[in-house]
Design an enzyme around this catalytic site. Structure first.
Site, PDB file in Angstrom:
ATOM      1  N   ASP A   1       3.376   1.904  10.464  1.00 19.88           N
ATOM      2  CA  ASP A   1       3.829   1.170   9.284  1.00 19.88           C
ATOM      3  C   ASP A   1       4.979   0.254   9.698  1.00 19.88           C
ATOM      4  O   ASP A   1       5.872   0.656  10.437  1.00 19.88           O
ATOM      5  CB  ASP A   1       4.285   2.151   8.185  1.00 19.88           C
ATOM      6  CG  ASP A   1       4.434   1.473   6.834  1.00 19.88           C
ATOM      7  OD1 ASP A   1       3.644   1.793   5.919  1.00 19.88           O
ATOM      8  OD2 ASP A   1       5.334   0.608   6.694  1.00 19.88           O
ATOM      9  N   ILE A   2       4.965  -0.974   9.207  1.00 21.16           N
ATOM     10  CA  ILE A   2       5.977  -1.968   9.587  1.00 21.16           C
ATOM     11  C   ILE A   2       7.357  -1.608   9.018  1.00 21.16           C
ATOM     12  O   ILE A   2       8.376  -2.091   9.515  1.00 21.16           O
ATOM     13  CB  ILE A   2       5.523  -3.374   9.122  1.00 21.16           C
ATOM     14  CG1 ILE A   2       6.166  -4.459   9.960  1.00 21.16           C
ATOM     15  CG2 ILE A   2       5.783  -3.591   7.632  1.00 21.16           C
ATOM     16  CD1 ILE A   2       5.524  -5.829   9.775  1.00 21.16           C
TER      17      ILE A   2
ATOM     18  N   ASN B   1      -1.645   6.059  -1.854  1.00 21.16           N
ATOM     19  CA  ASN B   1      -1.322   5.445  -3.141  1.00 21.16           C
ATOM     20  C   ASN B   1      -2.536   4.669  -3.621  1.00 21.16           C
ATOM     21  O   ASN B   1      -3.087   3.856  -2.873  1.00 21.16           O
ATOM     22  CB  ASN B   1      -0.118   4.502  -2.990  1.00 21.16           C
ATOM     23  CG  ASN B   1       1.146   5.248  -2.609  1.00 21.16           C
ATOM     24  OD1 ASN B   1       1.448   6.284  -3.195  1.00 21.16           O
ATOM     25  ND2 ASN B   1       1.866   4.747  -1.624  1.00 21.16           N
TER      26      ASN B   1
ATOM     27  N   GLU C   1       0.489  -1.143  -2.807  1.00 27.02           N
ATOM     28  CA  GLU C   1       0.862  -2.537  -2.514  1.00 27.02           C
ATOM     29  C   GLU C   1      -0.264  -3.295  -1.841  1.00 27.02           C
ATOM     30  O   GLU C   1      -0.426  -4.494  -2.077  1.00 27.02           O
ATOM     31  CB  GLU C   1       2.087  -2.566  -1.589  1.00 27.02           C
ATOM     32  CG  GLU C   1       3.382  -2.141  -2.259  1.00 27.02           C
ATOM     33  CD  GLU C   1       4.519  -1.970  -1.263  1.00 27.02           C
ATOM     34  OE1 GLU C   1       4.380  -2.404  -0.091  1.00 27.02           O
ATOM     35  OE2 GLU C   1       5.539  -1.390  -1.662  1.00 27.02           O
ATOM     36  N   VAL C   2      -0.966  -2.618  -0.958  1.00 26.90           N
ATOM     37  CA  VAL C   2      -2.022  -3.294  -0.186  1.00 26.90           C
ATOM     38  C   VAL C   2      -3.383  -2.788  -0.676  1.00 26.90           C
ATOM     39  O   VAL C   2      -3.670  -1.584  -0.578  1.00 26.90           O
ATOM     40  CB  VAL C   2      -1.857  -3.025   1.324  1.00 26.90           C
ATOM     41  CG1 VAL C   2      -2.963  -3.723   2.108  1.00 26.90           C
ATOM     42  CG2 VAL C   2      -0.485  -3.491   1.806  1.00 26.90           C
TER      43      VAL C   2
ATOM     44  N   HIS D   1      -5.821   3.096   2.331  1.00 26.02           N
ATOM     45  CA  HIS D   1      -5.077   3.546   3.511  1.00 26.02           C
ATOM     46  C   HIS D   1      -4.397   4.870   3.205  1.00 26.02           C
ATOM     47  O   HIS D   1      -4.051   5.158   2.064  1.00 26.02           O
ATOM     48  CB  HIS D   1      -4.029   2.510   3.936  1.00 26.02           C
ATOM     49  CG  HIS D   1      -3.098   2.076   2.855  1.00 26.02           C
ATOM     50  ND1 HIS D   1      -3.460   1.175   1.882  1.00 26.02           N
ATOM     51  CD2 HIS D   1      -1.814   2.429   2.571  1.00 26.02           C
ATOM     52  CE1 HIS D   1      -2.445   0.977   1.057  1.00 26.02           C
ATOM     53  NE2 HIS D   1      -1.425   1.746   1.436  1.00 26.02           N
TER      54      HIS D   1
ATOM     55  N   HIS E   1      -1.118   7.163   4.418  1.00 25.93           N
ATOM     56  CA  HIS E   1       0.137   7.249   5.164  1.00 25.93           C
ATOM     57  C   HIS E   1       0.209   8.639   5.795  1.00 25.93           C
ATOM     58  O   HIS E   1       0.002   9.645   5.104  1.00 25.93           O
ATOM     59  CB  HIS E   1       1.337   7.114   4.231  1.00 25.93           C
ATOM     60  CG  HIS E   1       1.425   5.817   3.487  1.00 25.93           C
ATOM     61  ND1 HIS E   1       2.341   4.837   3.789  1.00 25.93           N
ATOM     62  CD2 HIS E   1       0.729   5.341   2.419  1.00 25.93           C
ATOM     63  CE1 HIS E   1       2.209   3.823   2.945  1.00 25.93           C
ATOM     64  NE2 HIS E   1       1.239   4.105   2.103  1.00 25.93           N
TER      65      HIS E   1
HETATM   66  P1  AMP Z   1       1.162   1.192  -0.253  1.00 24.51           P
HETATM   67  O1  AMP Z   1       2.302   1.074  -1.205  1.00 24.51           O
HETATM   68  O2  AMP Z   1       0.637   2.600  -0.162  1.00 24.51           O
HETATM   69  O3  AMP Z   1       0.087   0.162  -0.527  1.00 24.51           O
HETATM   70  O4  AMP Z   1       1.766   0.918   1.184  1.00 24.51           O
HETATM   71  C1  AMP Z   1       1.566  -0.244   1.934  1.00 24.51           C
HETATM   72  C2  AMP Z   1       2.296  -0.045   3.232  1.00 24.51           C
HETATM   73  O5  AMP Z   1       1.891  -1.083   4.110  1.00 24.51           O
HETATM   74  C3  AMP Z   1       3.827  -0.117   3.135  1.00 24.51           C
HETATM   75  O6  AMP Z   1       4.380   1.108   3.602  1.00 24.51           O
HETATM   76  C4  AMP Z   1       4.192  -1.299   4.043  1.00 24.51           C
HETATM   77  O7  AMP Z   1       5.385  -1.090   4.774  1.00 24.51           O
HETATM   78  C5  AMP Z   1       2.976  -1.385   4.944  1.00 24.51           C
HETATM   79  N1  AMP Z   1       2.718  -2.705   5.531  1.00 24.51           N
HETATM   80  C6  AMP Z   1       2.673  -3.891   4.887  1.00 24.51           C
HETATM   81  N2  AMP Z   1       2.389  -4.892   5.741  1.00 24.51           N
HETATM   82  C7  AMP Z   1       2.245  -4.307   6.964  1.00 24.51           C
HETATM   83  C8  AMP Z   1       1.952  -4.788   8.267  1.00 24.51           C
HETATM   84  N3  AMP Z   1       1.747  -6.102   8.517  1.00 24.51           N
HETATM   85  N4  AMP Z   1       1.885  -3.906   9.295  1.00 24.51           N
HETATM   86  C9  AMP Z   1       2.095  -2.588   9.073  1.00 24.51           C
HETATM   87  N5  AMP Z   1       2.371  -2.058   7.866  1.00 24.51           N
HETATM   88  C10 AMP Z   1       2.451  -2.903   6.825  1.00 24.51           C
END
Ligand code: AMP
Length: 120
Positions: A33-34, A91, A99-100, A104, A106
């Site tokens: 994770d970034i 999530n 967010e994405v 995925h 974690h």
């Molecule tokens: P979520 O809220 O479960 O959708 O989490 C999305 C996660 O993606 C967050 O913890 C971000 O820090 C992570 N994230 C977003 N962009 C990147 C990226 N380019 N590389 C790695 N992790 C990312």
């Protein structure tokens, strides 16, 4: 929800954005994770286009589902957190603040992670 092919994880899968790869096989990619919340904070994603766990569980093949579960356990063992303990979180949707919009999981560990969620 229709899958957005321009989401950041789709772009990582296409190689348009770099990632710190932890594990890869035919069905799964895992990368750091970034914005790590723990010494181990790995994101484990299917390579297929799934928005959420409910989408993935309804539409992915048995092989894809098995690969994701096996990758999670394998990474926990390889990162040395299987003994000390770790947490997996997915999530899904607005209430969970996803967010994405690419499914995925974690995988977090390497420190005491505290209680599960604050009670309200
Ligand atoms: P979520 O809220 O479960 O959708 O989490 C999305 C996660 O993606 C967050 O913890 C971000 O820090 C992570 N994230 C977003 N962009 C990147 C990226 N380019 N590389 C790695 N992790 C990312």
């Amino acid at each position: 929800m229709t899958y957005d092919r321009n989401n950041v994880f789709a772009r990582i899968l296409r190689g348009e954005i770099p990632c710190k790869k932890v594990y890869e096989d035919e069905h799964v990619l895992a990368f750091d994770d970034i914005s790590a919340r723990a010494p181990t904070h790995v994101l484990v994603i299917p390579k297929g286009e799934y928005v959420s766990l409910d989408d993935f569980s309804a539409n992915a093949s048995e092989a894809e589902i098995a690969a994701l579960a096996r990758a999670l356990g394998r990474i926990a063992r390889e990162r040395g957190v299987a003994e000390s303990g770790y947490r997996v979180i997915a999530n899904n949707g607005p209430a969970a603040h996803q967010e994405v919009p690419h499914f995925h999981v974690h995988l977090l560990g390497g420190r005491d992670l505290g209680g599960m969620l604050p009670r309200r």
